[in-house]
Design a protein around this motif. Structure first.
Motif, PDB file in Angstrom:
ATOM      1  N   VAL A  65      12.429   3.846  14.291  1.00 49.23           N
ATOM      2  CA  VAL A  65      13.153   4.750  13.408  1.00 49.23           C
ATOM      3  C   VAL A  65      14.048   3.879  12.540  1.00 49.23           C
ATOM      4  O   VAL A  65      14.828   3.076  13.055  1.00 49.23           O
ATOM      5  N   THR A  66      13.922   4.000  11.228  1.00 40.75           N
ATOM      6  CA  THR A  66      14.665   3.110  10.356  1.00 40.75           C
ATOM      7  C   THR A  66      15.028   3.789   9.046  1.00 40.75           C
ATOM      8  O   THR A  66      14.330   4.692   8.585  1.00 40.75           O
ATOM      9  N   HIS A  67      16.135   3.334   8.463  1.00 41.26           N
ATOM     10  CA  HIS A  67      16.517   3.738   7.111  1.00 41.26           C
ATOM     11  C   HIS A  67      16.224   2.624   6.111  1.00 41.26           C
ATOM     12  O   HIS A  67      16.528   2.761   4.921  1.00 41.26           O
ATOM     13  N   GLU A  68      15.628   1.533   6.595  1.00 37.40           N
ATOM     14  CA  GLU A  68      15.315   0.389   5.733  1.00 37.40           C
ATOM     15  C   GLU A  68      13.935   0.610   5.122  1.00 37.40           C
ATOM     16  O   GLU A  68      12.912   0.233   5.684  1.00 37.40           O
ATOM     17  N   MET A  69      13.902   1.231   3.946  1.00 40.63           N
ATOM     18  CA  MET A  69      12.631   1.626   3.352  1.00 40.63           C
ATOM     19  C   MET A  69      11.774   0.427   2.940  1.00 40.63           C
ATOM     20  O   MET A  69      10.555   0.418   3.139  1.00 40.63           O
ATOM     21  N   ALA A  70      12.398  -0.603   2.379  1.00 34.27           N
ATOM     22  CA  ALA A  70      11.629  -1.780   1.973  1.00 34.27           C
ATOM     23  C   ALA A  70      11.016  -2.452   3.195  1.00 34.27           C
ATOM     24  O   ALA A  70       9.864  -2.899   3.160  1.00 34.27           O
ATOM     25  N   PHE A  71      11.781  -2.500   4.268  1.00 30.25           N
ATOM     26  CA  PHE A  71      11.275  -3.091   5.504  1.00 30.25           C
ATOM     27  C   PHE A  71      10.110  -2.273   6.049  1.00 30.25           C
ATOM     28  O   PHE A  71       9.078  -2.829   6.449  1.00 30.25           O
ATOM     29  N   ALA A  72      10.252  -0.948   6.070  1.00 25.31           N
ATOM     30  CA  ALA A  72       9.171  -0.089   6.555  1.00 25.31           C
ATOM     31  C   ALA A  72       7.900  -0.317   5.752  1.00 25.31           C
ATOM     32  O   ALA A  72       6.794  -0.415   6.306  1.00 25.31           O
ATOM     33  N   SER A  73       8.043  -0.437   4.441  1.00 26.40           N
ATOM     34  CA  SER A  73       6.867  -0.633   3.584  1.00 26.40           C
ATOM     35  C   SER A  73       6.209  -1.988   3.809  1.00 26.40           C
ATOM     36  O   SER A  73       4.999  -2.137   3.642  1.00 26.40           O
ATOM     37  N   SER A  74       6.999  -2.991   4.220  1.00 24.55           N
ATOM     38  CA  SER A  74       6.443  -4.334   4.377  1.00 24.55           C
ATOM     39  C   SER A  74       5.814  -4.556   5.742  1.00 24.55           C
ATOM     40  O   SER A  74       4.862  -5.323   5.865  1.00 24.55           O
ATOM     41  N   VAL A  75       6.309  -3.881   6.785  1.00 23.27           N
ATOM     42  CA  VAL A  75       5.876  -4.216   8.130  1.00 23.27           C
ATOM     43  C   VAL A  75       5.018  -3.136   8.795  1.00 23.27           C
ATOM     44  O   VAL A  75       4.255  -3.428   9.707  1.00 23.27           O
ATOM     45  N   ALA A  76       5.133  -1.888   8.352  1.00 22.09           N
ATOM     46  CA  ALA A  76       4.482  -0.789   9.071  1.00 22.09           C
ATOM     47  C   ALA A  76       3.016  -0.618   8.667  1.00 22.09           C
ATOM     48  O   ALA A  76       2.661  -0.721   7.495  1.00 22.09           O
ATOM     49  N   ASP A  77       2.181  -0.345   9.659  1.00 24.96           N
ATOM     50  CA  ASP A  77       0.795   0.059   9.400  1.00 24.96           C
ATOM     51  C   ASP A  77       0.749   1.530   9.006  1.00 24.96           C
ATOM     52  O   ASP A  77      -0.105   1.956   8.241  1.00 24.96           O
ATOM     53  N   GLN A  78       1.692   2.291   9.551  1.00 24.33           N
ATOM     54  CA  GLN A  78       1.740   3.734   9.317  1.00 24.33           C
ATOM     55  C   GLN A  78       3.209   4.146   9.116  1.00 24.33           C
ATOM     56  O   GLN A  78       4.069   3.765   9.903  1.00 24.33           O
ATOM     57  N   ILE A  79       3.461   4.866   8.044  1.00 20.33           N
ATOM     58  CA  ILE A  79       4.794   5.406   7.790  1.00 20.33           C
ATOM     59  C   ILE A  79       4.721   6.922   7.947  1.00 20.33           C
ATOM     60  O   ILE A  79       3.839   7.575   7.380  1.00 20.33           O
ATOM     61  N   VAL A  80       5.637   7.459   8.733  1.00 19.47           N
ATOM     62  CA  VAL A  80       5.656   8.891   9.034  1.00 19.47           C
ATOM     63  C   VAL A  80       6.985   9.464   8.545  1.00 19.47           C
ATOM     64  O   VAL A  80       8.055   9.071   9.025  1.00 19.47           O
ATOM     65  N   PHE A  81       6.914  10.359   7.575  1.00 23.19           N
ATOM     66  CA  PHE A  81       8.110  11.026   7.040  1.00 23.19           C
ATOM     67  C   PHE A  81       8.285  12.350   7.758  1.00 23.19           C
ATOM     68  O   PHE A  81       7.424  13.232   7.697  1.00 23.19           O
ATOM     69  N   MET A  82       9.419  12.478   8.475  1.00 20.91           N
ATOM     70  CA  MET A  82       9.703  13.709   9.189  1.00 20.91           C
ATOM     71  C   MET A  82      10.731  14.531   8.437  1.00 20.91           C
ATOM     72  O   MET A  82      11.676  13.987   7.848  1.00 20.91           O
ATOM     73  N   HIS A  83      10.517  15.839   8.463  1.00 17.70           N
ATOM     74  CA  HIS A  83      11.396  16.765   7.748  1.00 17.70           C
ATOM     75  C   HIS A  83      11.411  18.081   8.506  1.00 17.70           C
ATOM     76  O   HIS A  83      10.349  18.652   8.805  1.00 17.70           O
ATOM     77  N   GLN A  84      12.607  18.512   8.864  1.00 14.89           N
ATOM     78  CA  GLN A  84      12.793  19.793   9.554  1.00 14.89           C
ATOM     79  C   GLN A  84      11.923  19.923  10.801  1.00 14.89           C
ATOM     80  O   GLN A  84      11.333  20.965  11.060  1.00 14.89           O
ATOM     81  N   GLY A  85      11.853  18.826  11.573  1.00 15.31           N
ATOM     82  CA  GLY A  85      11.147  18.864  12.843  1.00 15.31           C
ATOM     83  C   GLY A  85       9.640  18.750  12.760  1.00 15.31           C
ATOM     84  O   GLY A  85       8.955  18.899  13.781  1.00 15.31           O
ATOM     85  N   ARG A  86       9.128  18.463  11.568  1.00 17.34           N
ATOM     86  CA  ARG A  86       7.674  18.339  11.392  1.00 17.34           C
ATOM     87  C   ARG A  86       7.327  17.010  10.718  1.00 17.34           C
ATOM     88  O   ARG A  86       8.163  16.416  10.040  1.00 17.34           O
ATOM     89  N   ILE A  87       6.088  16.588  10.902  1.00 11.84           N
ATOM     90  CA  ILE A  87       5.585  15.454  10.133  1.00 11.84           C
ATOM     91  C   ILE A  87       5.170  15.999   8.768  1.00 11.84           C
ATOM     92  O   ILE A  87       4.190  16.728   8.642  1.00 11.84           O
ATOM     93  N   TRP A  88       5.949  15.660   7.767  1.00 10.75           N
ATOM     94  CA  TRP A  88       5.774  16.238   6.438  1.00 10.75           C
ATOM     95  C   TRP A  88       4.722  15.470   5.644  1.00 10.75           C
ATOM     96  O   TRP A  88       3.918  16.060   4.933  1.00 10.75           O
ATOM     97  N   GLU A  89       4.795  14.139   5.755  1.00 12.42           N
ATOM     98  CA  GLU A  89       3.801  13.260   5.131  1.00 12.42           C
ATOM     99  C   GLU A  89       3.624  12.038   6.010  1.00 12.42           C
ATOM    100  O   GLU A  89       4.559  11.583   6.669  1.00 12.42           O
ATOM    101  N   ALA A  90       2.430  11.491   6.009  1.00 16.42           N
ATOM    102  CA  ALA A  90       2.166  10.256   6.745  1.00 16.42           C
ATOM    103  C   ALA A  90       1.102   9.472   5.994  1.00 16.42           C
ATOM    104  O   ALA A  90       0.211  10.047   5.358  1.00 16.42           O
ATOM    105  N   GLY A  91       1.211   8.162   6.059  1.00 19.54           N
ATOM    106  CA  GLY A  91       0.229   7.325   5.380  1.00 19.54           C
ATOM    107  C   GLY A  91       0.509   5.857   5.619  1.00 19.54           C
ATOM    108  O   GLY A  91       1.343   5.501   6.458  1.00 19.54           O
ATOM    109  N   ASP A  92      -0.176   5.004   4.881  1.00 15.83           N
ATOM    110  CA  ASP A  92       0.014   3.570   5.046  1.00 15.83           C
ATOM    111  C   ASP A  92       1.252   3.109   4.279  1.00 15.83           C
ATOM    112  O   ASP A  92       2.062   3.918   3.818  1.00 15.83           O
ATOM    113  N   ARG A  93       1.396   1.810   4.117  1.00 17.85           N
ATOM    114  CA  ARG A  93       2.609   1.253   3.508  1.00 17.85           C
ATOM    115  C   ARG A  93       2.818   1.685   2.066  1.00 17.85           C
ATOM    116  O   ARG A  93       3.908   1.526   1.513  1.00 17.85           O
TER     117      ARG A  93
END
Length: 249
Positions: free
Chosen positions: A202-230
């Protein structure tokens, strides 16, 4: 970048997971898979459910409905051995939770000695190995109060690594650190990712998430709102994610 075998089953599988605190439902039917060697970043505003989802993986929070499988264990089945689970799943929090009366080396040695019953020489060698991994080999004999916040967080990571986990969880581990100290902790996580460690963070470092993650999951109001690659953050598809990215949160 970590590599995983698509033919291998997921190390973590959420299926229709729901979690409530009283009448407040904080997870509203989560479906998510994490494969071995994959890095998954959970992002979203405070209260979106991302930290709760992470804590469910380690059994710190129980789920109310759905299925949650972690490292071959079914956490939705009553009676699951959480002590056994936590030998495979390490977690690092925003607060370091180091024992102030123990040296760095002793903090790292404690759990392997108590849980795995290894001898002091083996535990000391293991501590030296994981402290080297986080760039703190020379700090083995100092006490936590003699370290910066970033160094203490790196010791907390080393302490989890000493248990030889199959999965590492990071819950906003840099949110209490200034930018310079944040960078030194993120570099450690980058090295773990490059070494193939399976991670959810769980991170607020967006640039870091984009550089290191295979999958980014955006959660909103208790749901997975969007998910995808970097590339998810570069091309958001929903107004909510566009606003989140644009706000710089």
């Amino acid at each position: 970048m970590s590599v995983y075998d698509p033919a291998e089953g997921p190390l973590v599988r959420f299926h229709g997971v729901r979690k409530s605190y009283g009448t407040m439902e904080v997870l509203k039917g989560i479906d998510l898979q994490v494969r071995r060697g994959e890095v998954v970043a959970l992002i979203g505003r405070s209260g979106s459910g991302k930290s709760t989802a992470l804590r469910c993986v380690n059994g710190l929070e129980g789920i109310n409905a759905g299925e949650l499988e972690v490292c071959g264990r079914s956490l939705h089945v009553p009676g699951v051995d959480l002590r056994d689970l936590r030998q495979d799943v390490g977690i690092v929090f925003q607060s370091y939770n180091l024992f102030p009366h123990l040296t760095v080396e002793q903090n790292v040695m404690l759990a392997p000695r108590k849980v795995h019953r290894i001898g002091s020489d083996e535990a000391r060698a293991l501590a030296a190995e994981v402290l080297s991994q986080v760039g703190l080999a020379e700090k083995a004999q100092v006490y936590p109060e003699q370290l910066s916040g970033g160094q203490q967080q790196r010791v907390a990571i080393a302490r989890s690594l000493a248990m030889r986990p199959r999965l590492m969880l990071f819950d906003e581990v840099t949110s209490a650190l200034d930018p310079e100290l944040t960078g030194e902790v993120l570099r450690v996580i980058e090295r773990l990712a490059a070494g193939g460690m399976t991670m959810m963070l769980v991170t607020h470092e967006m640039a870091f998430a984009s550089s290191v993650a295979d999958q980014i999951v955006f959660m909103h109001q208790g749901r997975i709102w969007e998910a995808g690659d970097r590339n998810l953050l570069a091309d958001p598809q929903t107004p909510e994610l566009k606003q989140f990215v644009g706000s710089g949160l």
